[in-house]
Motif scaffolding. Structure first.
Motif, short mmCIF file in Angstrom:
data_model
loop_
_atom_site.label_atom_id
_atom_site.label_comp_id
_atom_site.label_asym_id
_atom_site.label_seq_id
_atom_site.Cartn_x
_atom_site.Cartn_y
_atom_site.Cartn_z
N LEU A 11 0.83 -1.20 0.00
CA LEU A 11 0.00 0.00 0.00
C LEU A 11 0.87 1.26 0.00
O LEU A 11 0.61 2.21 -0.76
CB LEU A 11 -0.93 0.00 1.21
N LEU A 12 1.89 1.27 0.84
CA LEU A 12 2.74 2.47 0.90
C LEU A 12 3.60 2.63 -0.36
O LEU A 12 3.85 3.74 -0.82
CB LEU A 12 3.61 2.43 2.15
N ARG A 13 4.05 1.50 -0.94
CA ARG A 13 4.82 1.62 -2.19
C ARG A 13 3.93 2.14 -3.32
O ARG A 13 4.36 2.94 -4.15
CB ARG A 13 5.40 0.25 -2.57
N ALA A 14 2.68 1.68 -3.35
CA ALA A 14 1.76 2.19 -4.37
C ALA A 14 1.48 3.68 -4.13
O ALA A 14 1.39 4.47 -5.08
CB ALA A 14 0.46 1.40 -4.34
N ALA A 15 1.36 4.06 -2.85
CA ALA A 15 1.13 5.47 -2.53
C ALA A 15 2.34 6.33 -2.94
O ALA A 15 2.17 7.46 -3.41
CB ALA A 15 0.86 5.62 -1.03
N GLN A 16 3.55 5.79 -2.77
CA GLN A 16 4.75 6.52 -3.21
C GLN A 16 4.70 6.75 -4.73
O GLN A 16 5.01 7.84 -5.21
CB GLN A 16 6.01 5.73 -2.86
N ALA A 17 4.32 5.69 -5.47
CA ALA A 17 4.25 5.83 -6.92
C ALA A 17 3.15 6.80 -7.33
O ALA A 17 3.31 7.57 -8.29
CB ALA A 17 4.01 4.45 -7.56
N ARG A 18 2.03 6.78 -6.61
CA ARG A 18 0.95 7.73 -6.89
C ARG A 18 1.45 9.17 -6.68
O ARG A 18 1.11 10.08 -7.45
CB ARG A 18 -0.24 7.42 -5.99
N ALA A 19 2.23 9.37 -5.62
CA ALA A 19 2.77 10.70 -5.35
C ALA A 19 3.64 11.17 -6.51
O ALA A 19 3.55 12.33 -6.95
CB ALA A 19 3.57 10.68 -4.04
N VAL A 20 4.49 10.27 -7.03
CA VAL A 20 5.35 10.65 -8.16
C VAL A 20 4.52 10.95 -9.39
O VAL A 20 4.81 11.90 -10.14
CB VAL A 20 6.37 9.52 -8.44
#
Length: 319
Positions: free
Chosen positions: A263-272
């Motif tokens: 979830l947090l890795r996907a959120a990091q990618a969403r931020a980028v």
């Protein structure tokens, strides 16, 4: 520096800006082939940037395989496809040691899993033993054959499809394997206008035949490295943890720690993708509905995993 300056093969002075542009180019490229699934395409690209794997589940004929092929064609890496069938063996996926008569030694012949993007088509048609051949590669980036480990290429992503019909001829994926997929998506039937537009594009030459790559593997690797450096402050980490704990307290099987990481890795990618160097709660809330439900088993048939995730997002405050 202009967009022209930062076209394919060139870098700006901002890694986040470069990664955003790579993601945007890939999304636009895939949309040359796939009509009407912008959100799903975004989620797949986010999984790629977050070093995850994708499971596409739906009825036959809605474009699952074409979507996976379009994403793979958008990079210049190696793409291989595995058609999962009831008689497929694990070594048909991973590879096998064969005896060389000339050298009198065994040689490893890599299977189709040795590629940058692997399409596992109709993965639920193969028995669990063959499905599990993917586990080590998906989690550890390597394959073990006869006691020897072989690293798969990097970057490495599995995009698997499974049909939701003819369940009596399919094998449900075990939770241990489902948990390896960062994202599970459903495409659904297109709307009337979307289907009409799609028909207009494919009745002659299919656009997939002319699709070319718009990013190099080096750019994808650099984008993944940039995503991994995106800041996730302690309140965001606590928020993700509390969402996972909510599912554990209200279901027979809740989200695993691996799920929280995804979830947090996907959120990091969403931020980028949004051009930021830090995660905000909206990133977590946008990705949670496609990252968490397939990891949950509810206590009752009256409650769905998707409904429980919505309840968690409504109930758990951001502090």
């Amino acid at each position: 520096m202009t967009d022209t300056d930062t076209s394919r093969g060139q870098q700006s002075d901002s890694p986040v800006r470069d990664a955003t542009r790579v993601a945007t180019r890939v999304i636009e490229n895939v949309e040359e082939v796939i009509v009407g699934h912008h959100d799903e395409i975004e989620h797949i690209v986010i999984a790629l940037l977050g070093r995850g794997h994708v499971l596409l589940e739906d009825v036959p004929g809605v474009g699952k395989t074409m979507l996976a092929r379009s994403v793979a064609a958008s990079f210049d890496g190696e793409f291989k496809r595995v058609q999962f069938t009831p008689d497929l063996l694990p070594t048909d996926v991973t590879g096998v040691n064969v005896f060389n008569q000339k050298t009198r030694e065994f040689e490893f012949r890599p299977g189709p899993i040795f590629a940058n993007v692997v399409l596992g088509d109709e993965i639920n048609r193969a028995p669990p033993k063959t499905q599990s051949a993917l586990l080590e590669a998906m989690e550890e980036g390597q394959v073990s054959v006869d006691g020897t480990t072989h690293a798969v290429p990097s970057p490495f992503t599995v995009i698997a499809t499974q049909n939701t019909v003819e369940r009596n001829r399919a094998y449900d994926l075990p939770m241990a394997e489902l948990d390896r997929f960062m994202t599970k998506l459903h495409l659904g039937y297109p709307g009337a206008d979307e289907e009409s537009a799609m028909l207009g594009e494919v009745v002659g030459h299919h656009p997939i035949e002319e699709l070319t790559s718009v990013a190099t593997l080096e750019q994808l690797s650099a984008a993944q490295a940039t995503v991994a450096e995106v800041t996730v402050e302690e309140p965001i980490r606590t928020y993700a943890t509390r969402l996972a704990r909510f599912t554990r307290e209200h279901a027979e099987l809740g989200v695993s720690p691996r799920g929280s990481i995804s979830l947090l890795r996907a959120a990091q990618a969403r931020a980028v993708l949004e051009g930021r160097e830090y995660v905000v709660p909206d990133d977590v809330q946008t990705e949670a509905p496609v990252v968490l439900p397939h990891r949950i088993r509810t206590d009752s048939s009256d409650q769905s995993a998707e409904g429980l995730v919505r309840e968690a997002l409504d109930s758990v405050p951001v502090e």
